[in-house]
Scaffold this active site. Structure first.
Site, PDB file in Angstrom:
ATOM      1  CG  HIS A  58      20.284  59.425  18.455  1.00  0.00           C
ATOM      2  ND1 HIS A  58      19.492  60.449  18.913  1.00  0.00           N
ATOM      3  CD2 HIS A  58      20.885  59.910  17.342  1.00  0.00           C
ATOM      4  CE1 HIS A  58      19.589  61.493  18.108  1.00  0.00           C
ATOM      5  NE2 HIS A  58      20.445  61.185  17.148  1.00  0.00           N
ATOM      6  NE  ARG A  62      28.128  62.184  10.700  1.00  0.00           N
ATOM      7  CZ  ARG A  62      27.229  62.997  11.228  1.00  0.00           C
ATOM      8  NH1 ARG A  62      25.988  62.986  10.773  1.00  0.00           N
ATOM      9  NH2 ARG A  62      27.552  63.809  12.211  1.00  0.00           N
ATOM     10  CG  ASN A  92      20.968  62.517   9.675  1.00  0.00           C
ATOM     11  OD1 ASN A  92      21.331  61.403  10.041  1.00  0.00           O
ATOM     12  ND2 ASN A  92      21.345  63.629  10.289  1.00  0.00           N
ATOM     13  CG  HIS A 176      16.574  67.254  15.896  1.00  0.00           C
ATOM     14  ND1 HIS A 176      17.877  66.841  16.015  1.00  0.00           N
ATOM     15  CD2 HIS A 176      16.600  68.596  16.000  1.00  0.00           C
ATOM     16  CE1 HIS A 176      18.662  67.901  16.173  1.00  0.00           C
ATOM     17  NE2 HIS A 176      17.896  68.989  16.162  1.00  0.00           N
ATOM     18  CG  ASN A 275      22.495  71.478  16.386  1.00  0.00           C
ATOM     19  OD1 ASN A 275      23.086  72.379  16.949  1.00  0.00           O
ATOM     20  ND2 ASN A 275      22.302  71.458  15.084  1.00  0.00           N
ATOM     21  CG  ASP A 302      23.181  63.008  18.526  1.00  0.00           C
ATOM     22  OD1 ASP A 302      23.146  62.492  17.389  1.00  0.00           O
ATOM     23  OD2 ASP A 302      23.023  64.228  18.719  1.00  0.00           O
ATOM     24  CG  HIS A 306      31.013  66.584  12.322  1.00  0.00           C
ATOM     25  ND1 HIS A 306      30.196  66.546  11.211  1.00  0.00           N
ATOM     26  CD2 HIS A 306      30.182  66.788  13.377  1.00  0.00           C
ATOM     27  CE1 HIS A 306      28.936  66.724  11.571  1.00  0.00           C
ATOM     28  NE2 HIS A 306      28.899  66.857  12.881  1.00  0.00           N
TER      29      HIS A 306
END
Length: 419
Positions: A58, A62, A92, A176, A275, A302, A306
């Protein structure tokens, strides 16, 4: 190359003994107590652990779409520095990995890196949860599994059908679990800390309600279903119960969820926003118990990069998520092995052979004839993360001393990182 004098640990076989490894042409050629061969490069691993290269089920690289946060290349560098030789990227991105051309482009670029990068495709087109992707074509083109990670599947019938399809294709579906109808401000647990901040956060029922539903759907569908980044003790209990009933459930625990509690938000601010959110000490202990008894069979980061500018925003506006590849092994040793919750071989099992088996990867074990993917580390060395190979640095663990230092990462017989 001959790796000499290391403590060789292989969770797949239960092996844990001092021995040498001979590597030729990217393959483990021989494992024996003493190997001597003229002309071979010798790597002395005395005092170090030699284990299968770590596998993360996981990660978010990006790329495409958000390459100011991370790229496939910087993600690969961060992986190698953390001891990972195989990673599975989430879908995603922008564009979403919901079509064969996007999938093939990602895999083509990933193939140029020095570690093994696999790609999950999305379950729904554009992560909208309404129209199913062409799972047959995506699997044929190289997707290793399916997930709308970051977005929950709210339509139960749609989710069940995707599970049935994944079962036929013999690939995992990863979910999720956060029902947004319960959440006013995501990334922070609804409780004493959110109250102290004067906001209404994300209550654990948001996760638990979907976990309960999807455990039942997993039982009925027969699919390999992964409950991603589990944060609630009740969720752990649900997985444990449905596993006993015969559901092919798997659960991920992240290092931040077994190390930190919601109190970290008061200390680290947005760097502790993720999250699902960090929850109570009771939840943390339940996750550790789930890891100890095998209810939770995967440790996954995960890894969610950022930018500093994004994380500098007010807590209700900043994005959720932290980087994790470079601190994952050390946090496992520090928070699980040293306190006695797991043995080192149990920790490594959840970071090597278990993810390999779930995704049908021929890696995650040390045996003659297998790929020479290894991590060599000092489990007793204390170090403090201060800078990262990742393009981003959003971590609450920066400046925190921890035990377990990666010294070498070897993928396909080549050294791809050394300390």
């Amino acid at each position: 190359m001959i790796i000499k004098n290391g403590l060789v640990i292989d969770p797949a076989s239960g092996l844990s003994e001092k021995m040498d490894l001979l590597i030729e042409n990217g393959i483990i050629k021989e494992m024996a107590s003493l190997i001597t061969k003229e002309g071979e490069e010798v790597l002395d691993a005395a005092g170090l652990v030699v284990a299968p290269g770590l596998i993360d089920t996981h990660v978010h690289f990006r790329d495409p779409g958000f390459t100011y946060k991370e790229t496939i290349h910087t993600g690969a560098l961060a992986s190698a520095k953390g001891g990972f030789t195989s990673v599975i990227c989430m879908a995603n991105t922008s564009p979403t990995v919901d079509s064969v051309p996007v999938l093939k482009d990602n895999l083509s670029r990933a193939s140029k890196e020095k570690i093994r990068i696999f790609q999950a495709a999305s379950i729904s087109c554009n992560l909208k949860g309404q129209e199913e992707t062409d799972m047959d074509a995506l699997k044929e083109a190289g997707a290793c599994g399916f997930t709308d990670d970051g977005i929950p599947l709210l339509n139960a019938e749609f989710c069940f059908h995707a599970m049935e399809k994944a079962a036929k294709l013999n690939v995992p579906v990863s979910l999720h679990e956060e029902d947004p109808s319960f959440i006013r401000n995501n990334g922070i647990s609804h409780g004493k800390v959110s109250d102290a901040l004067g906001i209404y956060g994300s209550p654990s029922i948001a996760e638990e309600s979907l976990v309960a539903r999807d455990c039942m759907l997993a039982l009925k569908s027969g699919a390999d279903v992964v409950i991603q980044h589990i944060s609630s003790g009740i969720s752990v209990d649900l997985v444990r119960t449905y596993k006993k009933m015969g559901a092919k459930l798997h659960a991920e625990a992240t290092p931040h969820h077994f190390t930190l509690t919601e109190d970290a938000v008061l200390e680290h601010g947005t760097l502790a926003k993720m999250n699902p959110p960090l929850r109570t000490e009771k939840d943390r202990q339940a996750i550790i118990q789930g890891l100890a008894d095998g209810t939770i069979d995967l440790i996954a980061t995960d890894h969610a990069p950022h930018s500093k500018e994004e994380k500098a925003k007010p807590i209700t506006e900043a994005p959720s998520g932290i980087i994790g590849l470079e601190t994952s092994l050390a946090l496992g040793i520090t928070s699980l092995v040293r306190p006695g919750h797991l043995s080192l071989i149990q920790l490594l099992e959840k970071m090597t052979i278990n993810p390999a088996k779930l995704y049908h990867l021929p890696y995650g074990q040390l045996a003659e004839g297998k790929a020479a993917d290894l991590v060599i580390f000092d489990e007793n060395e204390c170090w403090t993360p201060t800078e990262y190979a990742s393009l981003s640095s959003n971590s609450p663990f920066t400046g925190t001393p921890m035990y377990g230092k990666v010294k070498y990462t070897i993928c396909s017989g080549k050294i791809v990182y050394h300390d």
